[in-house]
Write an enzyme that holds these catalytic residues in place. Structure first.
Site, PDB file in Angstrom:
ATOM      1  N   ASP A  12       0.808  -1.229   0.000  1.00  0.00           N
ATOM      2  CA  ASP A  12       0.000   0.000   0.000  1.00  0.00           C
ATOM      3  C   ASP A  12       0.838   1.275   0.000  1.00  0.00           C
ATOM      4  O   ASP A  12       0.423   2.306   0.531  1.00  0.00           O
ATOM      5  CB  ASP A  12      -0.967   0.022   1.205  1.00  0.00           C
ATOM      6  CG  ASP A  12      -1.888  -1.178   1.207  1.00  0.00           C
ATOM      7  OD1 ASP A  12      -2.240  -1.648   0.110  1.00  0.00           O
ATOM      8  OD2 ASP A  12      -2.246  -1.642   2.299  1.00  0.00           O
ATOM      9  N   GLN A  51       1.902  -6.055  -3.311  1.00  0.00           N
ATOM     10  CA  GLN A  51       2.352  -6.209  -1.926  1.00  0.00           C
ATOM     11  C   GLN A  51       3.659  -5.409  -1.714  1.00  0.00           C
ATOM     12  O   GLN A  51       3.854  -4.418  -2.391  1.00  0.00           O
ATOM     13  CB  GLN A  51       2.522  -7.691  -1.548  1.00  0.00           C
ATOM     14  CG  GLN A  51       1.206  -8.437  -1.424  1.00  0.00           C
ATOM     15  CD  GLN A  51       0.594  -8.851  -2.754  1.00  0.00           C
ATOM     16  OE1 GLN A  51       1.240  -9.468  -3.571  1.00  0.00           O
ATOM     17  NE2 GLN A  51      -0.665  -8.521  -2.971  1.00  0.00           N
ATOM     18  N   LYS A  66       1.901   2.183  -5.088  1.00  0.00           N
ATOM     19  CA  LYS A  66       2.430   1.614  -6.339  1.00  0.00           C
ATOM     20  C   LYS A  66       1.510   1.930  -7.511  1.00  0.00           C
ATOM     21  O   LYS A  66       1.974   2.270  -8.600  1.00  0.00           O
ATOM     22  CB  LYS A  66       2.568   0.078  -6.200  1.00  0.00           C
ATOM     23  CG  LYS A  66       3.551  -0.341  -5.130  1.00  0.00           C
ATOM     24  CD  LYS A  66       3.574  -1.854  -4.948  1.00  0.00           C
ATOM     25  CE  LYS A  66       2.312  -2.420  -4.368  1.00  0.00           C
ATOM     26  NZ  LYS A  66       2.023  -2.026  -2.974  1.00  0.00           N
ATOM     27  N   GLY A 119      -4.622  -4.118  -3.840  1.00  0.00           N
ATOM     28  CA  GLY A 119      -5.597  -3.065  -4.139  1.00  0.00           C
ATOM     29  C   GLY A 119      -4.795  -1.837  -4.514  1.00  0.00           C
ATOM     30  O   GLY A 119      -4.128  -1.254  -3.659  1.00  0.00           O
ATOM     31  N   HIS A 120      -4.780  -1.492  -5.789  1.00  0.00           N
ATOM     32  CA  HIS A 120      -3.952  -0.381  -6.275  1.00  0.00           C
ATOM     33  C   HIS A 120      -4.866   0.765  -6.705  1.00  0.00           C
ATOM     34  O   HIS A 120      -5.717   0.594  -7.575  1.00  0.00           O
ATOM     35  CB  HIS A 120      -3.059  -0.843  -7.430  1.00  0.00           C
ATOM     36  CG  HIS A 120      -2.057  -1.886  -7.013  1.00  0.00           C
ATOM     37  ND1 HIS A 120      -1.171  -2.472  -7.876  1.00  0.00           N
ATOM     38  CD2 HIS A 120      -1.795  -2.436  -5.799  1.00  0.00           C
ATOM     39  CE1 HIS A 120      -0.415  -3.336  -7.213  1.00  0.00           C
ATOM     40  NE2 HIS A 120      -0.780  -3.339  -5.952  1.00  0.00           N
TER      41      HIS A 120
HETATM   42  P1  GDP Z   1      -0.766   0.432  -3.540  1.00  0.00           P
HETATM   43  O1  GDP Z   1      -1.383  -0.838  -3.083  1.00  0.00           O
HETATM   44  O2  GDP Z   1       0.708   0.474  -3.283  1.00  0.00           O
HETATM   45  O3  GDP Z   1      -1.100   0.774  -4.964  1.00  0.00           O
HETATM   46  O4  GDP Z   1      -1.399   1.582  -2.629  1.00  0.00           O
HETATM   47  P2  GDP Z   1      -2.957   1.727  -2.222  1.00  0.00           P
HETATM   48  O5  GDP Z   1      -3.710   2.216  -3.388  1.00  0.00           O
HETATM   49  O6  GDP Z   1      -3.423   0.508  -1.525  1.00  0.00           O
HETATM   50  O7  GDP Z   1      -2.842   2.822  -1.078  1.00  0.00           O
HETATM   51  C1  GDP Z   1      -2.266   4.060  -1.316  1.00  0.00           C
HETATM   52  C2  GDP Z   1      -3.310   5.137  -0.991  1.00  0.00           C
HETATM   53  O8  GDP Z   1      -2.678   6.392  -0.901  1.00  0.00           O
HETATM   54  C3  GDP Z   1      -4.348   5.314  -2.105  1.00  0.00           C
HETATM   55  O9  GDP Z   1      -5.567   5.676  -1.513  1.00  0.00           O
HETATM   56  C4  GDP Z   1      -3.788   6.448  -2.948  1.00  0.00           C
HETATM   57  O10 GDP Z   1      -4.804   7.174  -3.634  1.00  0.00           O
HETATM   58  C5  GDP Z   1      -3.167   7.297  -1.874  1.00  0.00           C
HETATM   59  N1  GDP Z   1      -1.989   8.092  -2.279  1.00  0.00           N
HETATM   60  C6  GDP Z   1      -0.995   7.768  -3.142  1.00  0.00           C
HETATM   61  N2  GDP Z   1      -0.048   8.728  -3.149  1.00  0.00           N
HETATM   62  C7  GDP Z   1      -0.479   9.678  -2.278  1.00  0.00           C
HETATM   63  C8  GDP Z   1       0.088  10.907  -1.801  1.00  0.00           C
HETATM   64  O11 GDP Z   1       1.163  11.327  -2.190  1.00  0.00           O
HETATM   65  N3  GDP Z   1      -0.638  11.595  -0.873  1.00  0.00           N
HETATM   66  C9  GDP Z   1      -1.835  11.155  -0.395  1.00  0.00           C
HETATM   67  N4  GDP Z   1      -2.454  11.889   0.499  1.00  0.00           N
HETATM   68  N5  GDP Z   1      -2.387  10.001  -0.818  1.00  0.00           N
HETATM   69  C10 GDP Z   1      -1.701   9.273  -1.724  1.00  0.00           C
HETATM   70  P1  IMO Z   2      -0.948  -4.107  -2.301  1.00  0.00           P
HETATM   71  O1  IMO Z   2      -0.501  -4.647  -3.617  1.00  0.00           O
HETATM   72  C1  IMO Z   2      -0.911  -4.606   2.037  1.00  0.00           C
HETATM   73  C2  IMO Z   2      -0.995  -8.702   3.574  1.00  0.00           C
HETATM   74  C3  IMO Z   2      -2.232  -9.139   4.323  1.00  0.00           C
HETATM   75  C4  IMO Z   2      -1.614 -10.121   5.299  1.00  0.00           C
HETATM   76  C5  IMO Z   2      -0.538 -10.804   4.454  1.00  0.00           C
HETATM   77  C6  IMO Z   2      -0.970 -12.132   3.839  1.00  0.00           C
HETATM   78  O2  IMO Z   2      -2.234  -3.382  -2.336  1.00  0.00           O
HETATM   79  O3  IMO Z   2       0.158  -3.350  -1.639  1.00  0.00           O
HETATM   80  P2  IMO Z   2      -2.569 -12.750   1.806  1.00  0.00           P
HETATM   81  O4  IMO Z   2      -4.027 -12.480   1.600  1.00  0.00           O
HETATM   82  O5  IMO Z   2      -1.692 -12.194   0.759  1.00  0.00           O
HETATM   83  O6  IMO Z   2      -2.282 -14.200   2.078  1.00  0.00           O
HETATM   84  O7  IMO Z   2      -2.225 -11.978   3.187  1.00  0.00           O
HETATM   85  O8  IMO Z   2      -0.227  -9.890   3.428  1.00  0.00           O
HETATM   86  N1  IMO Z   2      -1.247  -8.164   2.212  1.00  0.00           N
HETATM   87  C7  IMO Z   2      -1.165  -6.868   1.899  1.00  0.00           C
HETATM   88  N2  IMO Z   2      -0.938  -5.787   2.673  1.00  0.00           N
HETATM   89  N3  IMO Z   2      -1.050  -4.457   0.709  1.00  0.00           N
HETATM   90  C8  IMO Z   2      -1.245  -5.526  -0.083  1.00  0.00           C
HETATM   91  O9  IMO Z   2      -1.259  -5.446  -1.429  1.00  0.00           O
HETATM   92  C9  IMO Z   2      -1.353  -6.804   0.506  1.00  0.00           C
HETATM   93  N4  IMO Z   2      -1.576  -8.045   0.037  1.00  0.00           N
HETATM   94  C10 IMO Z   2      -1.491  -8.866   1.086  1.00  0.00           C
HETATM   95  O10 IMO Z   2      -2.842  -8.056   4.984  1.00  0.00           O
HETATM   96  O11 IMO Z   2      -0.958  -9.441   6.335  1.00  0.00           O
HETATM   97 MG    MG Z   3      -2.903  -1.513  -1.832  1.00  0.00          MG
END
Ligand code: GDP
Ligand code: IMO
Ligand code: MG
Length: 430
Positions: A13, A225, A16, A40-41
């Site tokens: 998270d 991840q 990416k 979840g991206h």
């Molecule tokens: P990912 O799994 O690495 O793609 O990240 P996620 O989408 O799960 O979580 C990142 C969250 O931070 C999302 O809600 C993005 O919209 C948000 N985000 C990304 N870059 C920034 C930033 O520079 N500032 C803020 N406030 N939010 C950001």
């Molecule tokens: P993105 O790509 C954050 C974590 C789960 C748990 C562990 C194992 O959005 O960054 P799983 O369901 O993969 O067997 O769970 O990994 N986990 C993540 N945490 N971002 C993710 O993906 C994750 N995908 C799995 O919360 O701790």
């Molecule tokens: Mg994510």
């Protein structure tokens, strides 16, 4: 020509999705190479938010090919829903924009049921998985009892495999985990129907990407991840079940390592983690809650509140080493805007001893206390900044400090969720 891998440098998270969306401009192909819909991206374009779980984050760019590489595990129902949502928003107009490799492993209903039941039966030893069946699907892949995408497209072979596999899965579900058994024919009918809808996306990740390399086109590899969730190098057993580090990009897509030019690690300006497992800089006090609210730290897949803490330099150095990072993208700088001071963990204290490195041994890691350096915050908005030089001096100092403690240059800074809220310092495709 350059081929670039994007990896999460923390526990997932990190942002990416946003960075991949930005870098897609320079690429021809965007490839997911591991994980599944545990990811979840999030992409924010204008005021429109899109969360992708399986389809590569390049999909909002018309004409860019998005490939689901062989290393991914695929829930066919989830990808069909994702395709439908994208089409309703006006994306994915041309089906040839999306390719699913024949060797992708299919997440079956028994994988999800086993994942959920094991977690709920494990009490305090649970991993905190996303419950999407990821671990059990990779177990079957490595155990050579998996069902692949190509099998799903051949009803007779698919039915034969289900008939061979289901008795054992139902035994485990009923007799060992106390769950209901699955109905064989209903499962076959449902999944064969998914296969019929997905067949048009069949392709070979390795062949297509190596053809692009021959044609000197750029490839962007999208990790899911994070490095500390890697099954070999992460905080085992509190990890996911795939190779999340850069090396996974080659095995998970069928591209040789000599074609990789740069590896960019994505890191928040602080740290978050969802699920169980050690997290030395976790803040369980008001400051943790402040970061959670300011950063809207709630999971994009499960909606769970994310655990929040200060930047951990030792953990980042792990990611620099295991991935061979050539650059860092620092996201969510804006979340720290109204802090007088900011802490960075530069070492750990373990039973009176100072440790510089992030401990590999979970028993040691669990007991480690962070040793912090406290530095001045910038304590103002960043919204007007368009380059490194136009950031407030103290924000520049914070980024320089992160470079110093991690030994890796910062190539991109994100100051908000939108595309426009991005400062590119060095372009890894050049
Ligand atoms: P990912 O799994 O690495 O793609 O990240 P996620 O989408 O799960 O979580 C990142 C969250 O931070 C999302 O809600 C993005 O919209 C948000 N985000 C990304 N870059 C920034 C930033 O520079 N500032 C803020 N406030 N939010 C950001
Ligand atoms: P993105 O790509 C954050 C974590 C789960 C748990 C562990 C194992 O959005 O960054 P799983 O369901 O993969 O067997 O769970 O990994 N986990 C993540 N945490 N971002 C993710 O993906 C994750 N995908 C799995 O919360 O701790
Ligand atoms: Mg994510």
């Amino acid at each position: 020509m350059a081929n670039v891998i994007i990896v999460g440098a923390q526990w997932g998270d990190e942002g990416k999705g946003k960075v991949v969306d930005i870098y897609t401009e320079y690429a021809n192909d965007v490839v997911r190479y591991q994980g599944g819909n545990n990811a979840g991206h999030t992409l924010v374009v204008g005021n429109e938010k899109t969360v992708l779980h399986l389809i590569p984050s390049g999909i909002l760019h018309e004409g860019k090919r998005c490939i689901i590489g062989n290393g991914v595990v695929l829930d066919p129902k989830v990808i069909l829903e994702e395709i439908d949502k994208l089409k309703k928003k006006g994306y994915l107009k041309n089906d040839s924009q999306l390719v699913i490799d024949a060797n992708v492993h299919i997440i079956m209903p028994y994988h999800k049921a086993i994942d959920i039941a094991r977690e709920s039966n494990s009490g305090s030893r649970k991993i905190g998985t996303t419950g999407r069946g990821i671990g059990p699907t990779y177990e079957d892949k490595i155990g050579r009892r998996g069902i692949r995408f190509i099998d799903l497209l051949r009803p007779e072979i698919f039915a034969r495999k289900v008939k061979e596999l289901l008795p054992e899965k139902n035994f485990i579900l009923e007799k060992m985990l106390g769950c209901a058994a699955l109905d064989e024919q209903a499962l076959i009918d449902e999944y064969v129907a998914y296969g019929q809808q997905l067949g048009k996306y069949l392709g070979s990740s390795s062949k297509l990407l190596n053809q692009s390399i021959k044609e000197k086109k750029n490839i962007l590899f999208e990790g899911a991840q994070g490095s500390l969730l890697d099954v070999d190098h992460g905080t085992y057993p509190y990890v996911t079940s795939s190779s999340t580090i850069a090396g996974g990009a080659c095995t998970g897509s069928g591209v040789g390592p000599r074609f990789i030019d740069a590896v960019v690690g994505i890191s928040k300006a602080y740290v978050t983690r969802v699920g169980e497992g050690p997290f030395p800089t976790e803040l369980t006090d008001e400051m943790g809650e402040k970061l959670r609210q300011a950063g809207q730290e709630f999971g994009a897949t499960t909606g769970r509140p994310r655990r929040c803490g200060w930047f951990d330099a030792g953990a980042l150095r792990e990611a620099v080493r295991t991935n061979g990072l050539t650059g860092l993208a620092i996201t969510k700088m804006d979340v720290l805007n109204d802090l007088e001071t900011i802490k960075i963990c530069t070492a750990y204290s373990y039973r009176g001893e100072m440790l510089e490195d992030f401990p590999q041994d979970l028993e040691v890691l669990k007991e480690c206390k962070p040793v912090y350096e406290e530095i001045d915050g910038w304590n103002c908005e960043l919204s007007g900044a368009t380059s490194f030089e136009t950031l407030p001096q103290k924000a520049q100092d914070y980024l320089r400090k992160l470079e110093q403690v991690t030994g890796c240059p910062v190539v991109l800074v994100s100051i908000g969720p939108r595309r426009s809220e991005t400062i590119q310092i060095i372009n890894p495709f050049n």
